[in-house]
Design an enzyme around this catalytic site. Structure first.
Site, mmCIF file in Angstrom:
data_model
loop_
_atom_site.group_PDB
_atom_site.id
_atom_site.type_symbol
_atom_site.label_atom_id
_atom_site.label_comp_id
_atom_site.label_asym_id
_atom_site.label_seq_id
_atom_site.Cartn_x
_atom_site.Cartn_y
_atom_site.Cartn_z
ATOM 1 N N GLU A 128 -10.152 -13.790 -3.123
ATOM 2 C CA GLU A 128 -10.862 -13.200 -1.986
ATOM 3 C C GLU A 128 -11.105 -14.239 -0.908
ATOM 4 O O GLU A 128 -11.152 -15.437 -1.198
ATOM 5 C CB GLU A 128 -12.273 -12.766 -2.417
ATOM 6 C CG GLU A 128 -12.335 -11.580 -3.290
ATOM 7 C CD GLU A 128 -13.786 -11.294 -3.652
ATOM 8 O OE1 GLU A 128 -14.175 -10.135 -3.501
ATOM 9 O OE2 GLU A 128 -14.515 -12.217 -4.062
ATOM 10 N N LYS A 130 0.803 -1.220 0.000
ATOM 11 C CA LYS A 130 0.000 0.000 0.000
ATOM 12 C C LYS A 130 0.840 1.276 0.000
ATOM 13 O O LYS A 130 0.358 2.327 -0.384
ATOM 14 C CB LYS A 130 -0.969 0.004 1.176
ATOM 15 C CG LYS A 130 -2.089 -1.020 1.011
ATOM 16 C CD LYS A 130 -3.441 -0.390 1.165
ATOM 17 C CE LYS A 130 -4.583 -1.323 0.839
ATOM 18 N NZ LYS A 130 -4.471 -2.643 1.458
ATOM 19 N N GLY A 190 -16.263 -13.217 1.999
ATOM 20 C CA GLY A 190 -16.467 -11.902 1.395
ATOM 21 C C GLY A 190 -16.230 -11.942 -0.099
ATOM 22 O O GLY A 190 -15.316 -11.307 -0.600
ATOM 23 N N SER A 205 1.010 -9.857 -0.317
ATOM 24 C CA SER A 205 0.692 -8.429 -0.264
ATOM 25 C C SER A 205 1.166 -7.712 0.993
ATOM 26 O O SER A 205 1.377 -6.499 0.960
ATOM 27 C CB SER A 205 -0.818 -8.232 -0.430
ATOM 28 O OG SER A 205 -1.515 -8.999 0.540
ATOM 29 N N ASP A 244 -17.675 -10.648 -2.673
ATOM 30 C CA ASP A 244 -18.372 -9.627 -3.476
ATOM 31 C C ASP A 244 -17.702 -9.419 -4.833
ATOM 32 O O ASP A 244 -18.370 -9.176 -5.838
ATOM 33 C CB ASP A 244 -18.405 -8.294 -2.721
ATOM 34 C CG ASP A 244 -17.003 -7.779 -2.438
ATOM 35 O OD1 ASP A 244 -16.346 -8.337 -1.541
ATOM 36 O OD2 ASP A 244 -16.555 -6.849 -3.128
ATOM 37 N N SER A 274 -8.785 0.120 7.270
ATOM 38 C CA SER A 274 -8.713 -0.837 8.367
ATOM 39 C C SER A 274 -7.265 -1.142 8.719
ATOM 40 O O SER A 274 -6.992 -2.017 9.512
ATOM 41 C CB SER A 274 -9.439 -2.126 7.986
ATOM 42 O OG SER A 274 -8.810 -2.698 6.876
HETATM 43 C C1 LIG Z 1 -5.247 -3.645 1.242
HETATM 44 C C2 LIG Z 1 -4.665 -4.995 1.243
HETATM 45 C C3 LIG Z 1 -5.120 -5.977 0.349
HETATM 46 C C4 LIG Z 1 -6.242 -5.733 -0.618
HETATM 47 O O1 LIG Z 1 -5.878 -4.746 -1.563
HETATM 48 P P1 LIG Z 1 -6.962 -4.004 -2.450
HETATM 49 O O2 LIG Z 1 -6.187 -3.051 -3.273
HETATM 50 O O3 LIG Z 1 -7.938 -3.324 -1.538
HETATM 51 O O4 LIG Z 1 -7.637 -5.071 -3.245
HETATM 52 C C5 LIG Z 1 -4.489 -7.197 0.354
HETATM 53 N N1 LIG Z 1 -3.486 -7.483 1.233
HETATM 54 C C6 LIG Z 1 -3.032 -6.569 2.101
HETATM 55 C C7 LIG Z 1 -1.927 -6.952 3.011
HETATM 56 C C8 LIG Z 1 -3.601 -5.298 2.135
HETATM 57 O O5 LIG Z 1 -3.144 -4.394 3.000
#
Ligand SMILES: *Cc1c(COP(=O)(O)O)cnc(C)c1O
Length: 322
Positions: A205, A54, A209, A305, A211, A79
């Site tokens: 997903e 992010k 959830g 991620s 969606d 969050s």
């Molecule tokens: C925010 C986040 C996601 C999901 O990312 P999106 O861009 O909202 O789809 C997945 N893994 C981690 C660790 C995140 O912080």
């Protein structure tokens, strides 16, 4: 009509991030390769600054602020990881930041956001409409809202992780990407279509959830109640207009995995690769293991991620499985 971000925007974001974001490692695991009978490449955004991809989207978006916007500051709701990403990017760029966080956000994430200098305002995500509340404060203070996923600059920034992956390992047959609101998935898809056009791109997903899967398969954005899952980074209720626009054009399908499968993947990362990965960060690998796709003999990319998980919680989850 929305103007969707393009791969050129991803390239421009990569130039802005150069020297600010880490170029995260791509790791291999012989055990993962043996288990999936494939060549698996893990793009490890758990090693990104503040512990998740992010940072890429937030820093890219804040880098584009005018002098006036920089002075009034940035506001967002999150969050967790987007909150830290905005707080850190704002500090690096000398911009004030207000972050709305749910009362039940992981304490490690609230503390980290405050630690980066962000002003945190807590709210009840089961009762209050965070988006309306954010807009109210933004208006009162003249701040610019940078949402967690549905923004072209955020999407372009997130796309730089997959761009680096393809740059490093070349074309892939499959790419598995964690999916919440779709910033990471849509950005990754832009990079995949440009750099590895035949690569099948899957969003993943939590089962509770789905969606995104419903939206993808029905052709319209579906909204669900806040899902209860250990993947707290994917507790989004709906995709965004921009993210859905890219996803429905450039993504092959959306898959789901259970919380139990996420815990197994977490355990694999800890035990075999000596990595702390947060539950949401395990979505892609869990699907590669469990979805039953014909990946044997193929080159498979998995985006991990993030790695921000309360250590007490991590211990609890690791103790659950034999
Ligand atoms: C925010 C986040 C996601 C999901 O990312 P999106 O861009 O909202 O789809 C997945 N893994 C981690 C660790 C995140 O912080």
């Amino acid at each position: 009509m929305l103007t969707l971000p393009t791969f050129d925007d991803v390239m421009a974001a990569a130039r802005r991030l150069d020297g600010h974001a880490h170029r995260t490692p791509v790791l291999r695991s012989r055990t993962a390769d043996d288990r999936l009978k494939a060549s698996v490449f893990f793009k490890c955004e758990n090693f990104q600054r503040m512990g998740a991809f992010k940072f890429r989207g937030a820093f890219n978006a804040l880098s584009r602020f005018s002098a006036e916007q920089r002075k009034a500051g940035v506001i967002t709701f999150s969050s967790g990881n987007h909150a830290q990403a905005v707080a850190l990017s704002a500090r690096l760029l000398g911009i004030p930041a207000v972050i709305l966080m749910p009362l039940d956000a992981p304490p490690a994430k609230v503390d980290a956001t405050r630690g980066y200098g962000g002003e945190v305002i807590l709210f009840d995500r089961f009762k209050q409409d965070r988006e309306a509340l954010t807009r109210e404060i933004a208006q009162a203070r003249g701040m610019t809202l940078i949402p967690p996923y549905d923004h072209p600059d955020v999407i372009a920034g997130q796309g730089t992780a997959a761009r680096e992956l393809f740059d490093e390992v070349g074309e892939l047959d499959y790419l598995f990407v964690c999916l919440g609101g779709g910033g990471l998935l849509s950005g990754s898809a832009l990079s995949a279509r440009a750099l590895s056009p035949a690569c099948k791109v899957y969003g993943v997903e939590p089962e509770a959830g789905n969606d995104g899967q419903q939206s993808f398969r029905s052709g319209a954005i579906v909204t669900i109640p806040t899902p209860r899952t250990i993947a707290d980074g994917a507790q989004t209720q709906h995709l965004g207009e921009y993210t859905f626009g890219v996803i429905r054009r450039d993504v092959d399908d959306i898959l789901t995995v259970s919380d139990a499968q996420l815990v197994q993947a977490m355990r694999f990362f800890a035990e075999r690769m000596k990595m702390v990965v947060e539950p949401t960060g395990c979505l892609g690998f869990a699907a590669a293991c469990e979805a039953g796709l014909p990946i044997a003999g193929r080159r498979v990319g998995v985006i991990i991620s993030g790695g921000n998980v309360d250590l007490r919680r991590f211990g609890e989850l690791m103790a659950e499985v034999a």
